[in-house]
Structures are given as structure tokens and as C-alpha cells.
Design a protein around this motif. Structure first.
Motif, short mmCIF file in Angstrom:
data_model
loop_
_atom_site.label_atom_id
_atom_site.label_comp_id
_atom_site.label_asym_id
_atom_site.label_seq_id
_atom_site.Cartn_x
_atom_site.Cartn_y
_atom_site.Cartn_z
N GLN A 113 0.81 -1.22 0.00
CA GLN A 113 0.00 0.00 0.00
C GLN A 113 0.85 1.28 0.00
O GLN A 113 0.34 2.36 0.27
N ASP A 114 2.14 1.16 -0.35
CA ASP A 114 3.02 2.33 -0.29
C ASP A 114 2.71 3.40 -1.33
O ASP A 114 3.22 4.51 -1.25
N LYS A 115 1.88 3.09 -2.31
CA LYS A 115 1.39 4.09 -3.24
C LYS A 115 -0.10 4.34 -3.02
O LYS A 115 -0.85 4.69 -3.94
N GLY A 116 -0.53 4.16 -1.77
CA GLY A 116 -1.93 4.34 -1.44
C GLY A 116 -2.75 3.11 -1.78
O GLY A 116 -2.28 2.19 -2.45
N LEU A 117 -3.98 3.08 -1.30
CA LEU A 117 -4.84 1.92 -1.56
C LEU A 117 -5.15 1.78 -3.05
O LEU A 117 -5.29 0.67 -3.55
N SER A 118 -5.22 2.90 -3.75
CA SER A 118 -5.47 2.81 -5.19
C SER A 118 -4.29 2.17 -5.92
O SER A 118 -4.44 1.58 -7.00
N GLY A 119 -3.11 2.26 -5.31
CA GLY A 119 -1.93 1.65 -5.91
C GLY A 119 -1.99 0.14 -5.92
O GLY A 119 -1.33 -0.51 -6.74
N ILE A 120 -2.78 -0.45 -5.01
CA ILE A 120 -2.95 -1.90 -5.00
C ILE A 120 -3.66 -2.35 -6.27
O ILE A 120 -3.21 -3.26 -6.97
N ASN A 121 -4.77 -1.68 -6.57
CA ASN A 121 -5.53 -2.04 -7.78
C ASN A 121 -4.73 -1.72 -9.03
O ASN A 121 -4.78 -2.48 -10.02
N GLU A 122 -3.97 -0.63 -9.01
CA GLU A 122 -3.14 -0.29 -10.17
C GLU A 122 -2.10 -1.39 -10.40
O GLU A 122 -1.85 -1.79 -11.55
N THR A 123 -1.50 -1.88 -9.32
CA THR A 123 -0.53 -2.96 -9.43
C THR A 123 -1.16 -4.20 -10.06
O THR A 123 -0.59 -4.81 -10.97
N ILE A 124 -2.34 -4.56 -9.58
CA ILE A 124 -3.03 -5.74 -10.10
C ILE A 124 -3.35 -5.57 -11.59
O ILE A 124 -3.16 -6.51 -12.39
N ASN A 125 -3.81 -4.40 -11.97
CA ASN A 125 -4.12 -4.16 -13.38
C ASN A 125 -2.87 -4.26 -14.26
O ASN A 125 -2.91 -4.78 -15.38
N HIS A 126 -1.75 -3.74 -13.75
CA HIS A 126 -0.48 -3.87 -14.48
C HIS A 126 -0.11 -5.34 -14.65
O HIS A 126 0.31 -5.77 -15.73
N LEU A 127 -0.23 -6.12 -13.57
CA LEU A 127 0.12 -7.54 -13.63
C LEU A 127 -0.78 -8.28 -14.62
O LEU A 127 -0.31 -9.12 -15.39
N LYS A 128 -2.06 -7.96 -14.59
CA LYS A 128 -2.99 -8.59 -15.53
C LYS A 128 -2.61 -8.29 -16.98
O LYS A 128 -2.77 -9.14 -17.87
N SER A 129 -2.11 -7.08 -17.23
CA SER A 129 -1.79 -6.67 -18.60
C SER A 129 -0.66 -7.51 -19.20
O SER A 129 -0.55 -7.58 -20.44
N ILE A 130 0.17 -8.13 -18.34
CA ILE A 130 1.26 -8.97 -18.87
C ILE A 130 1.06 -10.44 -18.43
O ILE A 130 1.99 -11.23 -18.46
N HIS A 131 -0.16 -10.74 -17.99
CA HIS A 131 -0.56 -12.12 -17.70
C HIS A 131 0.29 -12.76 -16.59
O HIS A 131 0.66 -13.93 -16.66
N ILE A 132 0.57 -11.97 -15.55
CA ILE A 132 1.22 -12.50 -14.35
C ILE A 132 0.17 -12.62 -13.25
O ILE A 132 -0.56 -11.66 -12.98
N GLY A 133 0.07 -13.80 -12.66
CA GLY A 133 -0.93 -14.02 -11.61
C GLY A 133 -0.61 -13.26 -10.34
O GLY A 133 0.53 -12.83 -10.12
N HIS A 134 -1.61 -13.12 -9.49
CA HIS A 134 -1.42 -12.40 -8.22
C HIS A 134 -2.35 -12.99 -7.18
O HIS A 134 -3.38 -13.61 -7.51
N PHE A 135 -2.01 -12.78 -5.91
CA PHE A 135 -2.86 -13.23 -4.80
C PHE A 135 -2.40 -12.53 -3.53
O PHE A 135 -1.29 -12.00 -3.47
#
Length: 210
Positions: free
Chosen positions: A81-103
Motif C-alpha cells: 500500500q506504499d502508493k496508497g490503496l489505489s496503488g494496489i488495484n493499479e498494481t493488479i491491473n499492471h500484472l494482468k496486462s502482462i498475464h502474471i498471476g497475483h494473490f
């Protein structure tokens, strides 16, 4: 199937914008079929920075994750959350864009608790401690707010109960005290309880930097 799990990975600092093709020399990492890391940072281009010691990079880190051939990342840690709570969703969207899983973290608890499936039989579940004197400033997800999946026995049991019948899980924990070689007694007790559950294959731990 060879799976390599790592501890904390931060792609900033001296690694910022570096080529990573030959960075890791470990044979066990390079010969793995699947590589799972704890991504100890958000990937975000927003301007917000939390008022605490922070770890983060911009979206150039996506190139580095691809170069390292990372398959999935655990986001349940005290820096996501070091880029704020919105940064969590931004991170996930970036990961999805290159097909890297997350959890392990997400826009709400429903997303944070979602397993990442290695195959039809084995899931990865990520958790982070959050209310210890040595692990604070951690945002816990709930039904309306972003954050991490909380590391508590009742929550882990609930997530295991939600797995389809016959499926098993590898638990990925962000816990313990930094720079201390021996884990806290309570963590040992918790691990023993969980390993008695036939649905738990093993526990991967990180955060202590040891």
C-alpha cells in the motif's frame, strides 16, 4: 513440475530500470517450471507516496518481471500500500496486462482472498500479519476497502473451507520479526496447527530478511 518460491523481491533501488536477464544465477530458479515471488512493492505511476518508509517502482518493473520469467506474485506484504490503496488495484491491473498471476491483496477482501491456482489441484493463498508491534502500518482489506488478506487462523481456515473438495493449498505468509533468525513461538504454534490440516501442503514464509 518444479516450482521455485522466493522471499521478498524489490525491483527499485540499484535494480531500477536495469536489465534482469542474467541477474539471478541460482540454478534452482532458472530451471524452475514456475517462479513465484513475494512482490514487496506496488507498481504504480501515480503521484501519491505513503508517509512511511516506502518501496515502489513505476511500470517499468513489468519489463523486469517478464525478463525474470515470473509466473505469479504474492501481494500480501507490508509495502503493497506504499502508493496508497489505489496503488494496489493499479498494481493488479499492471500484472494482468502482462498475464502474471497475483494473490494476497486486492481492492476488497473478496479479491484479496482469491487463490491463485498452480493447476487444477493446488492453490496458492497469501496472508500478511498486521497488528504486531514489529509489523504495523499494514492495511487489511474488508468488503469496502483495499488491503491485504489478514494472517489469522480463523481466516485461513475459512479460505481453506472455500476450496473445492479435494483441493489443497500452499500458504504464503508475510510474518515474523525482521533480522531475527528464530521465529516467534506463536508463529511456530500456528504453523504446526495448520500443517495438521491435510489441505495444507506446506507454508512459505518471508519478511524476516534472514
Amino acid at each position: 513440475m518444479k516450482i521455485c518460491f522466493t522471499g521478498d523481491v524489490f525491483l527499485g533501488g540499484d535494480l531500477n530500470h536495469r536489465k534482469h536477464n542474467n541477474l539471478v544465477k541460482a540454478k534452482i530458479f532458472n530451471e524452475a517450471d514456475i517462479r513465484i515471488i513475494n512482490l514487496e512493492q506496488p507498481i504504480s505511476n501515480n503521484n501519491y507516496v505513503a508517509e512511511k518508509p516506502t518501496l515502489y517502482t513505476d511500470s517499468h518493473a513489468l519489463n523486469q518481471l517478464n525478463e525474470l520469467k515470473i509466473n505469479a506474485v504474492n501481494l500480501a506484504n507490508n509495502h503493497i500500500q506504499d502508493k496508497g490503496l489505489s496503488g494496489i488495484n493499479e498494481t493488479i491491473n499492471h500484472l494482468k496486462s502482462i498475464h502474471i498471476g497475483h494473490f494476497g491483496a486486492g481492492d476488497n477482501i473478496s479479491i484479496a482472498e482469491e487463490p491463485h491456482w498452480l493447476n487444477d489441484e493446488i492453490a496458492l493463498l497469501g496472508y500478511c500479519e498486521f497488528d504486531k508491534s514489529y509489523l504495523r502500518q499494514v492495511e487489511v482489506a474488508d468488503k469496502d476497502n483495499a488491503g491485504i488478506n489478514p494472517l489469522r487462523l480463523s481466516k485461513i481456515k475459512q479460505d481453506l473451507d472455500n476450496l473445492p473438495d479435494g483441493r489443497k493449498a500452499i500458504l504464503y505468509f508475510h510474518w515474523g520479526m525482521e533480522h531475527v533468525w528464530l521465529p516467534p513461538v506463536n508463529d511456530i504454534s500456528l504453523a504446526k496447527k495448520l500443517l495438521e490440516d491435510k489441505r495444507v501442503i506446506t507454508i512459505i514464509g518471508m519478511h524476516s530478511h534472514c
